[in-house]
Design an enzyme around this catalytic site. Sequence first.
Site, PDB file in Angstrom:
ATOM      1  N   ASP A 125      -5.532  -3.568   4.546  1.00 19.62           N
ATOM      2  CA  ASP A 125      -6.077  -3.146   5.835  1.00 19.62           C
ATOM      3  C   ASP A 125      -7.598  -3.288   5.928  1.00 19.62           C
ATOM      4  OD1 ASP A 125      -6.736  -1.181   4.062  1.00 19.62           O
ATOM      5  OD2 ASP A 125      -5.823   0.471   5.162  1.00 19.62           O
TER       6      ASP A 125
ATOM      7  N   ASP B 241     -10.012  -6.429   1.645  1.00 17.64           N
ATOM      8  CA  ASP B 241      -8.667  -6.882   1.276  1.00 17.64           C
ATOM      9  C   ASP B 241      -8.444  -8.331   1.697  1.00 17.64           C
ATOM     10  OD1 ASP B 241      -7.797  -4.502   0.137  1.00 17.64           O
ATOM     11  OD2 ASP B 241      -7.166  -3.675   2.053  1.00 17.64           O
TER      12      ASP B 241
ATOM     13  N   ASP C 214       0.844  -1.188   0.000  1.00 15.28           N
ATOM     14  CA  ASP C 214       0.000   0.000   0.000  1.00 15.28           C
ATOM     15  C   ASP C 214       0.881   1.240   0.000  1.00 15.28           C
ATOM     16  OD1 ASP C 214      -2.548  -1.015  -0.026  1.00 15.28           O
ATOM     17  OD2 ASP C 214      -2.650  -1.276   2.134  1.00 15.28           O
TER      18      ASP C 214
END
Length: 1108
Positions: A689, A693, A440
Site C-alpha cells: 500500500d 512498496d 499484508d
Amino acid sequence: MALTHRKNHKKDPESGDADAEAKRNEEEEKKKYEGEEYDVLLRYVEEQKQRLKNKKDDDGDDDDKNAKYVRKWYAPWKKTKVESGTKKVPQEWLETDRQKGLSSSDIDERRKHSGWNELESPSENQFIKFISYFRGPILYVMELAVLLAAGLRDWIDFGVIIGILFLNAAVGWYQEKQAGDIVAQLKAGIAMKSIVVRDGKEQEIEARELVPGDIIVLEEGNTIAADAKILGDYQDKDGSKSKEILDNHEKSKKAKGQQNESDDEDHDDDDEGPDKGPSVMSVDQSAITGESLAVDKFVGDIAYYTCGVKRGKCFGVVTVSAKGSFVGKTAALVSSSNEKGHFQIVLGGIGTTLLVMVVAFIFAVWIGGFFRGTNIATPAQNNLLVYALIFLIIGVPVGLPVVTTTTLAVGAAYLARRQAIVQKLTAIESLAGVDILCSDKTGTLTANKLSLNEPYIAPDVDPNWFMTVAVLASSHNVRGLDPIDKVTIVGLKDFPKAQEMLKGGWKTHKFTPFDPVSKRITAEVEKDGKHYTCAKGAPNAILKLAKFDAHTVADYRNQAQQFASRGFRSLGVAVKEDGKDWELLGMLCMFDPPRGDTAKTIGEAHELGISVKMLTGDAVAIAKETCKQLGLKTNVYDSEKLIGGGMAGSDIRDFVEAADGFAEVFPEHKYQVVNLLQERGHLTAMTGDGVNDAPSLKKADCGIAVEGASDAARTAADVVFLDEGLSTIITAIKVARQIFHRMKAYIIYRIALCVHLQVYLMLSILIKNETIRVDLIVFLAIFADVATIAIAYDRAPYARQPVEWQLPKVWIISTIMGLLLAAGTWIIRGTLYLENGGIVQKFGSVQEVLFLEVALTESWVIFITRLAQEPGTPNVFPSFQLIAAVFGVDLLASFFAAYGWISGPAVEHGGWVDIVTIIKIWGYSFGVTVIILLVYLILNKITWLDHIGRVSRSKRNEKLENFLTDLQRLTIVHESDHNGSYFRFASGGSGSATPKEGGDDKDKKPKSKPKKEQETKSSDKGKGVEGGDKTLTDHSGKGDQAEAQKQEDKQQHPASGPGSKVKGKEGEPTEVSTKETSQDNSSGNLNKDNSQRTDEDERSSEGTHVEP
C-alpha cells in the site's frame, strides 16, 4: 594550380592559428586564478555560480537538443518529436499570492503547458486504438488475402474478408473501451484530493487538477499532492513572518560566503549552513530517500510529491506537475509500458507457427498443381492463386487476437464490478498462474479495526494520568489520525477523569512523530508552568529512555511477552517532568482481530494450490499468534535475521519457501522475498500500500495494491483492489483462472480448425484436384469466429491448481482433434461414391454437403475444448450466450445447404440439399463430435501429457544459489598504510580498513569454539543488510588471519582479492574472527576445488539452521 608542400605552407592569417589561440586561452586562465588562495577560491565559486545561472536560462534550448525523434508506424516517412520530459516552468508562475491563489482563467494555460498532475495520463487516441486492431502477423495475412481476392476479381470474397476484418476490429475496440471506461470510473473514486487556494477561497479538488503556481495547504496526516515549495506557516496568512525568515536566511548566506576560513571542528556537526529559521513542518520521506526519520522542512524547502506530512500545517506553491517531480522521474525509469506480456508472446508464437504451416501447405498443393498442369489464375474456382487464397483464409484465425482480447476485456470489466481494477489486461494471466501469495496482515488478513484492551498500569500509577500521558504523546490532528493514535484518543471515553485532566491549559511545544528508528513518539508539553516530556512507543524503545529499576523492567518485559503471546500489540507509555527522572507508567494493549472470513478463505486458497504467506511489521510472537487464529502454520521468521542473516544462499531460499509468515518486515524485505521466490520458479503475487512498496509490487509477477494504497503503489501495481480482505483477492484469482480457461479453450479450438481444413483440402486437392468453393470457405471462417466471440461470456470452470499454457500439450491435443475432424470430413466425402449415394439419400450438392458437415462439427468442438482440462476441476454447463451463438450459426449453415446458397454451378436441383440429407448430416456430425469428445477426455487423463510443458516450480540449484548469495555479500575494501595500498575482498560489513587497537593478537591462531556456542553466534549475527553478512568464508581477504588458518588446516588457498598482502601490525585490518563465524560451507562453494569442509565445519553450518 601549383601544389604547396604542407610543411612549408604558410597559414592564412584570416583563418587564425588554433595552437596559438589555445595557448593564449591557457595563459589567460592562469592569470585569472593568480592571487591569494581564498580570493581565487571565491572567484572560482562566483564564476561557477554564473555558469549555473546561464545554464538555467538556456534550459529551453537544451530541451530541443535533448528531444527524441521517432518514426511512427503509420507515418514512417517522417520523424515525429517526442517529449523527453516536462517543460520548464516560468519563474513568474511561482510568484502566486498565497491569500488569493490562482484565478480560474490561469488554469487552462498552465495545464496546456504542464499537463495533468498525475504519473500516467489515461487519455488515448481512440482512432489510433481502432487502427491497431488491423496490425499483427495474423491480420497482415488476412490483408494479403484481401489483395489476392481483388487481384482475382473475386469481389464477393473481397467484400466479405474486409467485413470480417472490420467486424473483428469493431468488437475488440468496443469491448476494450467498455472495460476501460468501467475501470476509469472506479479510479476516479479513489483519486487523491488536495486543498487548494483559488480565486481567494480554499477548496478541495482532485490532485490531478493541480497546476504549477497553485497554492496548496500541506497538513499533518495528508499526502503531498505535488512537488511544492514551502511558503510559510498556515497562520502566517500575509507572509510577513516567512519574508522575515527568508531575509535572515539571505543575510546568513552572505555572511557565510564572506568567511575565508573554515569553521572550527567543534562546529562541524551542529552548523548545517545558513540560518533557515524554525522548522515549520516534518515530512516522512522514507519512500523516496530511505531515511526512516521524519525530515524537518523550513521555509523555502521543497516538499516532495507522495510523501506524508507528519507535523505542521503550511502553505506551499506547486513547482512542477507529477511527471516532472522526483517521484515522477523515478516512476518513468521503471515503467515498462512497451514490454510484451507473456500472453502476447504466446499469441505471437502460435500465430507465427500457424503462418509457417500455411506456407508449407500452400507449397505442397502448388507442387501438386504443377504436376497436374493446373494454371496459375484459371479456371475461376480451380487455380493456384485460388488455392493460396483458400489456405490463407482457413490457415490463419483472424479472430484469434480479437476473441482473446475480448475475453480479457470482459473479464476485466467483471473484476472491476468486484472492486478489482486491472491496470493492464495481461495481468489477468499472471494472476491466474500465481502459486504464492504474500499478503499484508493489517486490513487484508485482519479487520484493520484496532481495539483498546485492558492496559497494564504500573503499581502506584493513576490510570487516568496514564491515559492522559498516552493522549499527550499522540497526534492531535483529528482529520488525519494514525490508527494507533485514533484508538488511543478514542479510549478516553472510558476514562472521564483523564478527560478532565486534559481540559485545562495544556500547551504543546514540540511534537516528534513516530519513526521506525526510534520506534516512539515524544511530545514536549507544558501546564501550569510545569514542563513534561511524554513518550509512547514500542516497549523496548521506551525502556531505552533511561535505566529503570531491574524489577520494574522484568515485570514490564514479562507483561509485554504475555500480550504478544495472545496476539496483542503493546505500546509503552512513560513521562519525564523537568528535574526528575523518567517514569514508566505502563503499557497500552491493542488488538486487531482477524476478519471473520479469513480462516475460511486461507483454506480455500490452499485448495486452489496457493500458498499464503503473511507479512507483518509486528514482532514474531504476535505474528505466530495471529497465524494460529488464521489457520496458518506457525513457521514465522524475523525477516531481518532470516534474509540478512548468516545462512547459506540455498538455506535462505528453503526457509523463505517453507515459511508461513515473516515478522518485523520492512519494504526492502518484501522485494527480497519476491526475488528469492522467483529464483525458485514461483509465480508470486505481492500486496502493498505504501510508496516504498512500489519496487516489490513492480518486481512481483502480479503486484496487488490493497485498499487505501498510495498513488505510487497503485501506479506500480498490476491490480488495484478497492475492497479490504483476502477473500476479494482469492475471488479475483478464481475469476482470472476462468478467463484463462476461456482463452486456452478457444486457442485449442482454433488450432484444431486450422489443422482440420488444411489437412483435408490439401489431400483433396492432391488426390482429386477438388476443393470447397472459396466463397463457402470465407463463410466457414466467419462462422468459426462469430460463434466463438460468445466464449467471452461463457460460464467457465476454474482450475484447482495454478494454470499454465503448456503449449506442447495444447499443440498435441489440437493436432489430434484436427486430424479426427479431417478424417470425419473424408468419410462423408467417401460415402458419396457409394451406389445409393451414401449419406445423400436422393440428391444434393457435394459442395453444400461438405460445407454443412464442416460447419456443424467445427462449431460443436468448442463445447469439447471448454471442458475442464486439469484433474479434479468440476465442469459447468455452458452459458446461454454460447449455446445461442453456436446453434444460430448451425441453423444458418443448414439454410445455406437447404437453399444451395453460393454452391456454384450444380449438376442438378440448383445445388440445394433435401431435408432428409440435412438431418443425416446433423446425425453424422454429432457422432463425429462424440468420438472426438471421448478422445479428448482420454488425452486429458494421460499423466505424462498432463505434465508436459509444465514449468518446474521450487527448482533448487544449491551451488548457484550459494554462490550468488556470497557474491552479493562481498565488498571490495581499499586499504592503505606506510607499506602501500591494496584492495581485498571482505564480507559486507565485517571488514574495516581501520587498524586494530594493539597488535598483540595478530599472530595468534583463532581458537575453536564448541558447537553450541557457534550455533548461538551464528543465530545472533545478521543484523540487516547494512551490517553485511557474517557468514562469508574466513579465508576471503583476511590477511595473516587467513594465513594462520591455512597453516592450521594444512591447505593452500589462493588469495581472495587481487593484490592481497599479509600486513604487519599497523596495517592489519579489523576483521570478524573465525570463532565468530561458521561459513566454510560458503568457501566450499566459492573455491570447491581447493578446499574441503571438515566434519566440525558441517556441524557448525547445521547450527545456522535455527529459527531466527
